[in-house]
Design a protein around this motif. Sequence first.
Motif: not given
Length: 357
Positions: A22-28, A113-118, A135-139, A147-156
């Motif tokens: 289920c995480a593959v679309p975000a990884l892609r 300890g990454a430079r930025s987190n999400a 947390w988008p409980d309705d999706l 949705a998190l990728m979109e908030h990172l500015g990534i088209e998904a």
Amino acid sequence: MNIGPIERIVIFRALQLGDMLCAVPALRSLRRAYPQAHIALVGLPWARSFVDRYAHLLDELIVFPGAIGFPEQQETDVHLPSFLRVMRERRFDLAIQLHGSGGVANDIVEGMGARSNAGFLKPGGSARRGVFVPWPDDLPEPARYTALMEHLGIEAHDLSLEIPLTANDERDCDTLIDACAIECGRLVLIHPGAQLPSRRWPVERFGAVARALSDAGCQIAATGSVSEAPLTARVANDAGPQAIDLAGRTSLGALAALVARARLIVCNDTGLSHVAAAMRTPSVVIASGSDTRRWAPLDHARHRVLADWPACRPCAFRECPYGHECALNVSVQAVLDAAFVQLGPIVAEETLHHARD
């Protein structure tokens, strides 16, 4: 997001196969946005094979040592300090919490300890530095992470699942088909297992479905892991002497290749449901306990989900303490009705003709 060059990314998702699919679309979408970055997955030990299979999306597995609050492994924090120390030494540019709704998972990601987190925030959770969204409980599950990728500015926008098959996968599948005299044109795979007992439809009902489909001319094969052999043996026995027991006989790749060639999958709401979705094979999914709004396949025409909704659902128990009514209220006839709709009139005629012969 503007944090400077991103060359090293780490993703925290220490979960099982269905969750990882289920995480593959975000990884892609992440790989498409950062094609040259080194992307590491912090996951369970089994996920080494997942990273190998998805080498176009992931570059490395870092085995998560476990922690209190993560029941997929022994719950102990003994190894956590040394793990986080090593992670900080890696100096990742971006750490992404794809494990779930937040809480201690965010603490672990921040400890890397990454430079930025999400990641995600539970309702009422305190703000975190970085890109943390409610947390988008309705999706549905795949859409939560895109949705998190979109908030990172990534088209998904693409939510489709995928399981890449290798030549070895296809060859292993061909060998299995030859060895078991499988006829893919009338093959129905029955998968009676699930990690949690509360998520399993009664095995005797799977057996009754298998027998009825076999009587109608379908070829039945029961699938599962070695540990699920008692379940698959019961189904194969109930289905009749021509049924095939495939417990422990398939790798993920060979199983996915066989799913792709089958007419129909009948299973619990478990990893094989996501495999069927990834391979675009019609399925009937009996969903006991789980939140179907979150976990059901997105193509409702190709995948028929049967579920009953007592007040105790979605379920938080390993073993149902209430008589398992959500499972028992889904009848054998309801599953058969859905199965024959999915098989279609042409297939039904073929199987019935075979039965008469």
